[in-house]
Write a protein that holds these residues in place. Structure first.
Motif, PDB file in Angstrom:
ATOM      1  N   SER A 191      11.903  19.325   2.593  1.00  0.00           N
ATOM      2  CA  SER A 191      12.035  20.772   2.656  1.00  0.00           C
ATOM      3  C   SER A 191      11.224  21.396   1.535  1.00  0.00           C
ATOM      4  O   SER A 191      10.766  20.697   0.623  1.00  0.00           O
ATOM      5  CB  SER A 191      13.505  21.201   2.561  1.00  0.00           C
ATOM      6  N   LYS A 192      11.044  22.683   1.606  1.00  0.00           N
ATOM      7  CA  LYS A 192      10.319  23.376   0.550  1.00  0.00           C
ATOM      8  C   LYS A 192      10.912  24.745   0.301  1.00  0.00           C
ATOM      9  O   LYS A 192      11.459  25.381   1.204  1.00  0.00           O
ATOM     10  CB  LYS A 192       8.827  23.492   0.880  1.00  0.00           C
ATOM     11  N   ASP A 193      10.804  25.171  -0.934  1.00  0.00           N
ATOM     12  CA  ASP A 193      11.242  26.494  -1.354  1.00  0.00           C
ATOM     13  C   ASP A 193      10.015  27.194  -1.904  1.00  0.00           C
ATOM     14  O   ASP A 193       9.613  26.955  -3.045  1.00  0.00           O
ATOM     15  CB  ASP A 193      12.346  26.384  -2.403  1.00  0.00           C
ATOM     16  N   SER A 194       9.405  28.040  -1.094  1.00  0.00           N
ATOM     17  CA  SER A 194       8.163  28.690  -1.486  1.00  0.00           C
ATOM     18  C   SER A 194       8.338  29.585  -2.712  1.00  0.00           C
ATOM     19  O   SER A 194       7.436  29.692  -3.537  1.00  0.00           O
ATOM     20  CB  SER A 194       7.607  29.505  -0.317  1.00  0.00           C
ATOM     21  N   ALA A 195       9.497  30.224  -2.823  1.00  0.00           N
ATOM     22  CA  ALA A 195       9.756  31.094  -3.960  1.00  0.00           C
ATOM     23  C   ALA A 195       9.758  30.322  -5.269  1.00  0.00           C
ATOM     24  O   ALA A 195       9.395  30.859  -6.319  1.00  0.00           O
ATOM     25  CB  ALA A 195      11.079  31.827  -3.777  1.00  0.00           C
ATOM     26  N   LYS A 196      10.170  29.061  -5.219  1.00  0.00           N
ATOM     27  CA  LYS A 196      10.209  28.220  -6.409  1.00  0.00           C
ATOM     28  C   LYS A 196       9.009  27.286  -6.512  1.00  0.00           C
ATOM     29  O   LYS A 196       8.905  26.526  -7.476  1.00  0.00           O
ATOM     30  CB  LYS A 196      11.490  27.390  -6.427  1.00  0.00           C
ATOM     31  N   ASN A 197       8.114  27.339  -5.531  1.00  0.00           N
ATOM     32  CA  ASN A 197       6.954  26.440  -5.486  1.00  0.00           C
ATOM     33  C   ASN A 197       7.375  24.982  -5.641  1.00  0.00           C
ATOM     34  O   ASN A 197       6.761  24.215  -6.387  1.00  0.00           O
ATOM     35  CB  ASN A 197       5.940  26.813  -6.571  1.00  0.00           C
ATOM     36  N   THR A 198       8.411  24.617  -4.923  1.00  0.00           N
ATOM     37  CA  THR A 198       8.989  23.293  -5.060  1.00  0.00           C
ATOM     38  C   THR A 198       9.229  22.666  -3.695  1.00  0.00           C
ATOM     39  O   THR A 198       9.697  23.340  -2.768  1.00  0.00           O
ATOM     40  CB  THR A 198      10.311  23.343  -5.835  1.00  0.00           C
ATOM     41  N   GLN A 217       0.826  -1.193   0.000  1.00  0.00           N
ATOM     42  CA  GLN A 217       0.000   0.000   0.000  1.00  0.00           C
ATOM     43  C   GLN A 217       0.867   1.251   0.000  1.00  0.00           C
ATOM     44  O   GLN A 217       2.014   1.235   0.453  1.00  0.00           O
ATOM     45  CB  GLN A 217      -0.924   0.016   1.217  1.00  0.00           C
ATOM     46  N   ARG A 218       0.295   2.314  -0.520  1.00  0.00           N
ATOM     47  CA  ARG A 218       0.986   3.591  -0.478  1.00  0.00           C
ATOM     48  C   ARG A 218       1.145   4.033   0.975  1.00  0.00           C
ATOM     49  O   ARG A 218       0.207   3.928   1.767  1.00  0.00           O
ATOM     50  CB  ARG A 218       0.206   4.634  -1.274  1.00  0.00           C
ATOM     51  N   GLU A 219       2.327   4.524   1.318  1.00  0.00           N
ATOM     52  CA  GLU A 219       2.615   4.896   2.685  1.00  0.00           C
ATOM     53  C   GLU A 219       3.269   6.268   2.753  1.00  0.00           C
ATOM     54  O   GLU A 219       3.987   6.680   1.844  1.00  0.00           O
ATOM     55  CB  GLU A 219       3.522   3.854   3.355  1.00  0.00           C
ATOM     56  N   LEU A 220       3.019   6.948   3.845  1.00  0.00           N
ATOM     57  CA  LEU A 220       3.597   8.262   4.072  1.00  0.00           C
ATOM     58  C   LEU A 220       5.084   8.145   4.361  1.00  0.00           C
ATOM     59  O   LEU A 220       5.501   7.323   5.177  1.00  0.00           O
ATOM     60  CB  LEU A 220       2.898   8.962   5.235  1.00  0.00           C
ATOM     61  N   VAL A 221       5.874   8.967   3.711  1.00  0.00           N
ATOM     62  CA  VAL A 221       7.309   9.030   3.943  1.00  0.00           C
ATOM     63  C   VAL A 221       7.666  10.234   4.801  1.00  0.00           C
ATOM     64  O   VAL A 221       8.349  10.110   5.818  1.00  0.00           O
ATOM     65  CB  VAL A 221       8.092   9.079   2.622  1.00  0.00           C
ATOM     66  N   ALA A 222       7.215  11.403   4.389  1.00  0.00           N
ATOM     67  CA  ALA A 222       7.542  12.633   5.103  1.00  0.00           C
ATOM     68  C   ALA A 222       6.494  13.685   4.794  1.00  0.00           C
ATOM     69  O   ALA A 222       5.884  13.668   3.726  1.00  0.00           O
ATOM     70  CB  ALA A 222       8.935  13.139   4.725  1.00  0.00           C
ATOM     71  N   ARG A 223       6.325  14.606   5.725  1.00  0.00           N
ATOM     72  CA  ARG A 223       5.328  15.651   5.580  1.00  0.00           C
ATOM     73  C   ARG A 223       5.885  16.965   6.091  1.00  0.00           C
ATOM     74  O   ARG A 223       6.644  17.004   7.059  1.00  0.00           O
ATOM     75  CB  ARG A 223       4.070  15.273   6.374  1.00  0.00           C
ATOM     76  N   ILE A 224       5.495  18.055   5.443  1.00  0.00           N
ATOM     77  CA  ILE A 224       5.841  19.386   5.921  1.00  0.00           C
ATOM     78  C   ILE A 224       4.597  20.259   5.833  1.00  0.00           C
ATOM     79  O   ILE A 224       3.955  20.353   4.792  1.00  0.00           O
ATOM     80  CB  ILE A 224       7.036  19.990   5.141  1.00  0.00           C
ATOM     81  N   THR A 225       4.242  20.891   6.947  1.00  0.00           N
ATOM     82  CA  THR A 225       3.019  21.672   7.014  1.00  0.00           C
ATOM     83  C   THR A 225       3.224  23.057   6.431  1.00  0.00           C
ATOM     84  O   THR A 225       4.333  23.458   6.074  1.00  0.00           O
ATOM     85  CB  THR A 225       2.521  21.807   8.455  1.00  0.00           C
ATOM     86  N   ASN A 226       2.114  23.794   6.355  1.00  0.00           N
ATOM     87  CA  ASN A 226       2.193  25.163   5.860  1.00  0.00           C
ATOM     88  C   ASN A 226       3.056  26.045   6.754  1.00  0.00           C
ATOM     89  O   ASN A 226       3.572  27.067   6.297  1.00  0.00           O
ATOM     90  CB  ASN A 226       0.799  25.761   5.703  1.00  0.00           C
ATOM     91  N   PHE A 227       3.209  25.646   8.012  1.00  0.00           N
ATOM     92  CA  PHE A 227       4.049  26.393   8.941  1.00  0.00           C
ATOM     93  C   PHE A 227       5.488  25.876   8.994  1.00  0.00           C
ATOM     94  O   PHE A 227       6.308  26.432   9.724  1.00  0.00           O
ATOM     95  CB  PHE A 227       3.457  26.356  10.353  1.00  0.00           C
TER      96      PHE A 227
END
Length: 117
Positions: free
Chosen positions: A70-77, A44-54
């Motif tokens: 991680s996320k780069d909001s400026a790059k929407n990535t 089954q598909r399983e969660l690996v990692a999550r990052i919230t809006n905060f």
């Protein structure tokens, strides 16, 4: 209008590293929780990692200390840095975007990660 496009998958040796990218369009990270899931054959598909809006992160136990989301909001990535890869990490990895407060998630097409010697 929401699109998630994964990239960066491929073949890597055990102990190696790989960085996955998820290019997002049609969403604002301030309103979404972003996540990486994976699905191996017969599982089954399983969660690996999550990052919230905060920016709060959480990880599956089997990747703690090895993977970093991680996320780069400026790059929407969104990124998934995978280190010390194991054979068991072989799977299709999917990017997920979940609007805060609702369950209508969005999914990318997936990118194959194969760990093999």
């Amino acid at each position: 209008q929401v699109q998630l496009v994964e990239s960066g998958g491929g073949l890597v040796q055990p102990g190696g590293s790989l960085r996955l990218s998820c290019a997002a369009s049609g969403i604002a990270f301030s309103f979404y929780t972003m996540a990486w899931y994976r699905q191996a054959p017969g599982k089954q598909r399983e969660l690996v990692a999550r990052i919230t809006n905060f920016g709060r992160t959480n990880y599956a136990d089997y990747v703690k200390g090895r993977f970093i989301i991680s996320k780069d909001s400026a790059k929407n990535t969104v990124y998934l840095q995978m280190n010390s890869l194991k054979l068991e990490d072989t799977a299709v990895y999917y990017c997920n975007a979940a609007p805060v407060g609702v369950q209508n998630d969005y999914w990318g097409q997936g990118t194959q990660v194969t760990v093999s010697s």
